[in-house]
Design a protein around this motif. Structure first.
Motif, PDB file in Angstrom:
ATOM      1  N   GLY A  67       0.814  -1.205   0.000  1.00 49.05           N
ATOM      2  CA  GLY A  67       0.000   0.000   0.000  1.00 49.05           C
ATOM      3  C   GLY A  67       0.850   1.258   0.000  1.00 49.05           C
ATOM      4  N   GLU A  68       2.122   1.105   0.333  1.00 46.47           N
ATOM      5  CA  GLU A  68       3.068   2.216   0.333  1.00 46.47           C
ATOM      6  C   GLU A  68       3.836   2.225  -0.992  1.00 46.47           C
ATOM      7  N   ALA A  69       4.313   3.381  -1.386  1.00 42.80           N
ATOM      8  CA  ALA A  69       5.131   3.483  -2.593  1.00 42.80           C
ATOM      9  C   ALA A  69       6.461   2.773  -2.350  1.00 42.80           C
ATOM     10  N   VAL A  70       6.960   2.116  -3.382  1.00 43.92           N
ATOM     11  CA  VAL A  70       8.221   1.379  -3.295  1.00 43.92           C
ATOM     12  C   VAL A  70       9.325   2.235  -3.919  1.00 43.92           C
ATOM     13  N   PRO A  71      10.346   2.589  -3.148  1.00 49.09           N
ATOM     14  CA  PRO A  71      11.435   3.412  -3.691  1.00 49.09           C
ATOM     15  C   PRO A  71      12.205   2.666  -4.787  1.00 49.09           C
ATOM     16  N   ILE A  72      12.606   3.395  -5.814  1.00 46.51           N
ATOM     17  CA  ILE A  72      13.352   2.790  -6.912  1.00 46.51           C
ATOM     18  C   ILE A  72      14.689   2.227  -6.414  1.00 46.51           C
ATOM     19  N   LYS A  73      15.241   2.854  -5.395  1.00 44.62           N
ATOM     20  CA  LYS A  73      16.499   2.382  -4.818  1.00 44.62           C
ATOM     21  C   LYS A  73      16.339   0.961  -4.261  1.00 44.62           C
ATOM     22  N   LEU A  97       6.938   2.977 -18.095  1.00 36.27           N
ATOM     23  CA  LEU A  97       5.823   2.324 -17.413  1.00 36.27           C
ATOM     24  C   LEU A  97       4.843   3.356 -16.843  1.00 36.27           C
ATOM     25  N   THR A  98       5.365   4.478 -16.372  1.00 30.51           N
ATOM     26  CA  THR A  98       4.513   5.543 -15.821  1.00 30.51           C
ATOM     27  C   THR A  98       3.703   6.202 -16.937  1.00 30.51           C
ATOM     28  N   ARG A  99       4.370   6.519 -18.057  1.00 27.20           N
ATOM     29  CA  ARG A  99       3.658   7.128 -19.204  1.00 27.20           C
ATOM     30  C   ARG A  99       2.540   6.224 -19.703  1.00 27.20           C
ATOM     31  N   ALA A 100       2.751   4.922 -19.649  1.00 26.14           N
ATOM     32  CA  ALA A 100       1.742   3.973 -20.107  1.00 26.14           C
ATOM     33  C   ALA A 100       0.620   3.784 -19.084  1.00 26.14           C
ATOM     34  N   GLY A 101       0.798   4.344 -17.884  1.00 26.25           N
ATOM     35  CA  GLY A 101      -0.218   4.212 -16.849  1.00 26.25           C
ATOM     36  C   GLY A 101      -0.146   2.904 -16.080  1.00 26.25           C
ATOM     37  N   TYR A 102       0.941   2.169 -16.226  1.00 24.15           N
ATOM     38  CA  TYR A 102       1.094   0.888 -15.530  1.00 24.15           C
ATOM     39  C   TYR A 102       1.501   1.086 -14.078  1.00 24.15           C
ATOM     40  N   VAL A 103       2.210   2.174 -13.792  1.00 31.52           N
ATOM     41  CA  VAL A 103       2.624   2.491 -12.429  1.00 31.52           C
ATOM     42  C   VAL A 103       2.339   3.965 -12.166  1.00 31.52           C
ATOM     43  N   SER A 104       2.223   4.293 -10.885  1.00 35.49           N
ATOM     44  CA  SER A 104       2.078   5.695 -10.503  1.00 35.49           C
ATOM     45  C   SER A 104       3.235   6.034  -9.579  1.00 35.49           C
ATOM     46  N   SER A 105       3.546   7.318  -9.522  1.00 35.71           N
ATOM     47  CA  SER A 105       4.674   7.740  -8.693  1.00 35.71           C
ATOM     48  C   SER A 105       4.195   8.660  -7.580  1.00 35.71           C
ATOM     49  N   THR A 106       4.954   8.621  -6.492  1.00 32.04           N
ATOM     50  CA  THR A 106       4.733   9.508  -5.358  1.00 32.04           C
ATOM     51  C   THR A 106       6.061  10.181  -5.076  1.00 32.04           C
ATOM     52  N   ARG A 107       6.044  11.504  -4.982  1.00 28.96           N
ATOM     53  CA  ARG A 107       7.273  12.255  -4.710  1.00 28.96           C
ATOM     54  C   ARG A 107       7.488  12.410  -3.217  1.00 28.96           C
ATOM     55  N   GLY A 108       8.708  12.769  -2.883  1.00 34.18           N
ATOM     56  CA  GLY A 108       9.011  13.086  -1.491  1.00 34.18           C
ATOM     57  C   GLY A 108       9.821  12.011  -0.801  1.00 34.18           C
ATOM     58  N   ALA A 109      10.035  12.237   0.496  1.00 32.09           N
ATOM     59  CA  ALA A 109      10.879  11.336   1.282  1.00 32.09           C
ATOM     60  C   ALA A 109      10.317   9.923   1.326  1.00 32.09           C
ATOM     61  N   ARG A 110       9.012   9.776   1.313  1.00 26.62           N
ATOM     62  CA  ARG A 110       8.393   8.459   1.318  1.00 26.62           C
ATOM     63  C   ARG A 110       7.886   8.095  -0.071  1.00 26.62           C
ATOM     64  N   GLY A 111       8.519   8.690  -1.060  1.00 27.31           N
ATOM     65  CA  GLY A 111       8.093   8.507  -2.432  1.00 27.31           C
ATOM     66  C   GLY A 111       8.555   7.199  -3.042  1.00 27.31           C
ATOM     67  N   GLY A 112       8.044   6.948  -4.210  1.00 26.05           N
ATOM     68  CA  GLY A 112       8.391   5.738  -4.936  1.00 26.05           C
ATOM     69  C   GLY A 112       7.306   5.424  -5.948  1.00 26.05           C
ATOM     70  N   TYR A 113       7.127   4.148  -6.208  1.00 27.35           N
ATOM     71  CA  TYR A 113       6.219   3.714  -7.262  1.00 27.35           C
ATOM     72  C   TYR A 113       5.329   2.588  -6.774  1.00 27.35           C
ATOM     73  N   ARG A 114       4.172   2.484  -7.421  1.00 25.68           N
ATOM     74  CA  ARG A 114       3.292   1.348  -7.161  1.00 25.68           C
ATOM     75  C   ARG A 114       2.468   1.070  -8.413  1.00 25.68           C
ATOM     76  N   LEU A 115       1.989  -0.151  -8.492  1.00 24.75           N
ATOM     77  CA  LEU A 115       1.157  -0.551  -9.626  1.00 24.75           C
ATOM     78  C   LEU A 115      -0.157   0.219  -9.573  1.00 24.75           C
ATOM     79  N   THR A 116      -0.706   0.545 -10.734  1.00 22.37           N
ATOM     80  CA  THR A 116      -1.985   1.254 -10.779  1.00 22.37           C
ATOM     81  C   THR A 116      -3.164   0.285 -10.790  1.00 22.37           C
ATOM     82  N   ARG A 117      -2.899  -0.977 -11.048  1.00 19.58           N
ATOM     83  CA  ARG A 117      -3.945  -2.006 -11.082  1.00 19.58           C
ATOM     84  C   ARG A 117      -3.487  -3.202 -10.253  1.00 19.58           C
ATOM     85  N   SER A 118      -4.352  -4.156 -10.102  1.00 20.35           N
ATOM     86  CA  SER A 118      -3.967  -5.370  -9.388  1.00 20.35           C
ATOM     87  C   SER A 118      -3.058  -6.208 -10.286  1.00 20.35           C
TER      88      SER A 118
END
Length: 145
Positions: A23-29, A49-70
């Motif tokens: 449920g939390e964004a996963v850092p690319i690191k 992947l983000t441009r295609a809408g497959y993942v979404s991004s969250t900025r900031g210290a707790r930022g990262g990525y997550r899938l947009t669908r199941s």
């Protein structure tokens, strides 16, 4: 047909996001570390992947990525077609390719179409959820087909 490094890494990245979905964004690191892939290369892939809408991004210290669908809504074919541009074994079967003037007399076209169909049948029927199950149950060693 060979799948490029970009295609293989995109699939690994998407699988990593599915495996580590809390449920939390996963850092690319973290993905780079787990997958042993450079962050710079993953940043290029994640942009696609983000441009295609497959993942979404969250900025900031707790930022990262997550899938947009199941995970069950993504097929291996979707991910590979996005990164590879297509999976046809020969250029005349590429989506949008001009008609080949030899198509009506080309006996080998039968082989290429069968191969294309077989590839599609495999990649379009395996989802990220399937890969998550395989990863969790077999820990990557026994892939019964």
């Amino acid at each position: 047909m060979k799948i490029s490094t970009k295609g293989r890494y995109a699939l690994r990245m998407m699988l990593d996001l599915a495996l580590h979905d809390t449920g939390e964004a996963v850092p690319i690191k973290a993905i780079a570390s787990r997958q042993d892939i450079s962050e710079k290369y993953l940043e290029q892939i994640i942009a696609l992947l983000t441009r295609a809408g497959y993942v979404s991004s969250t900025r900031g210290a707790r930022g990262g990525y997550r899938l947009t669908r199941s995970p069950g809504e993504y097929t291996v074919g979707m991910i590979l077609r996005l990164t590879e541009g297509g999976l046809a074994p020969v250029a005349c079967l590429d989506e949008g390719a001009p008609s080949c003037e030899r198509a009506t007399t080309c006996a080998t076209l039968y082989v290429w179409k069968k191969l294309d169909n077989a590839i599609a049948d495999v990649v379009d029927h395996i989802t990220l959820a399937d890969l998550v199950d395989i990863e969790r149950s077999s820990m990557g060693n026994d892939y019964s087909i």
